[in-house]
Scaffold this motif. Structure first.
Motif, short mmCIF file in Angstrom:
data_model
loop_
_atom_site.label_atom_id
_atom_site.label_comp_id
_atom_site.label_asym_id
_atom_site.label_seq_id
_atom_site.Cartn_x
_atom_site.Cartn_y
_atom_site.Cartn_z
N VAL A 107 29.79 41.59 23.91
CA VAL A 107 30.50 41.84 22.66
C VAL A 107 29.84 43.00 21.93
CG1 VAL A 107 31.05 40.89 20.38
CG2 VAL A 107 31.30 39.47 22.42
N ALA A 108 30.67 43.86 21.40
CA ALA A 108 30.14 44.99 20.63
C ALA A 108 30.70 44.90 19.22
CB ALA A 108 30.55 46.31 21.28
N LYS A 109 29.89 45.30 18.27
CA LYS A 109 30.38 45.31 16.90
C LYS A 109 30.88 46.71 16.57
CE LYS A 109 25.92 46.26 14.81
NZ LYS A 109 24.91 45.87 13.87
N ILE A 110 31.92 46.77 15.77
CA ILE A 110 32.48 48.04 15.37
C ILE A 110 31.63 48.61 14.24
CG2 ILE A 110 34.49 49.16 14.32
CD1 ILE A 110 36.20 47.02 15.71
N THR A 111 31.27 49.87 14.38
CA THR A 111 30.51 50.53 13.32
C THR A 111 31.48 51.33 12.46
OG1 THR A 111 30.02 52.42 14.74
CG2 THR A 111 28.40 50.65 14.70
N LEU A 112 31.21 51.38 11.19
CA LEU A 112 32.07 52.08 10.25
C LEU A 112 31.34 53.28 9.67
CD1 LEU A 112 33.42 48.96 8.30
CD2 LEU A 112 34.44 50.08 10.28
N GLN A 132 35.90 53.73 7.80
CA GLN A 132 36.74 53.90 8.99
C GLN A 132 35.92 53.62 10.26
OE1 GLN A 132 40.10 54.62 8.88
NE2 GLN A 132 39.72 54.23 6.71
N PRO A 133 36.54 52.97 11.25
CA PRO A 133 35.81 52.70 12.50
C PRO A 133 35.39 54.02 13.14
CG PRO A 133 37.91 51.52 12.43
CD PRO A 133 37.91 52.44 11.26
N GLN A 134 34.15 54.07 13.60
CA GLN A 134 33.65 55.28 14.25
C GLN A 134 33.16 55.04 15.66
OE1 GLN A 134 30.47 56.84 11.86
NE2 GLN A 134 28.98 55.38 12.64
#
Length: 81
Positions: free
Chosen positions: A62-67, A72-74
């Motif tokens: 699982v990966a977390k979304i970085t903002l 905004q998702p990056q």
């Protein structure tokens, strides 16, 4: 139980959980002989371990979304644990 059962070690999570549900159902009904109950219990324990292993493997992926600063998702970053 079938003599041609797929080895637990080769099962996907979905296969293992389906069979585990079947095993639990058979044991709960109590309509199997003692020796078969023991064999079912042993297979159920292996299936439970397989499910736990597959879940742990999935959690590691699982990966977390970085903002970015604007929210905004990056991209993604590895799950820290």
């Amino acid at each position: 139980m079938s003599e041609t059962q797929k080895p637990v070690e080769e099962m996907s999570f979905e296969e293992a959980i389906r069979e585990l549900e079947t095993v639990v159902g058979q044991l709960e009904r109590g309509d199997v002989a003692l020796e078969q109950s023991i064999a079912l219990y042993e297979r159920g324990a292996k299936l439970k371990t397989r499910c736990e292993t597959k879940l742990a493997e999935a959690e590691e992926k699982v990966a977390k979304i970085t903002l970015d600063a604007s929210g905004q998702p990056q991209g993604t970053a590895p799950l820290e644990g």
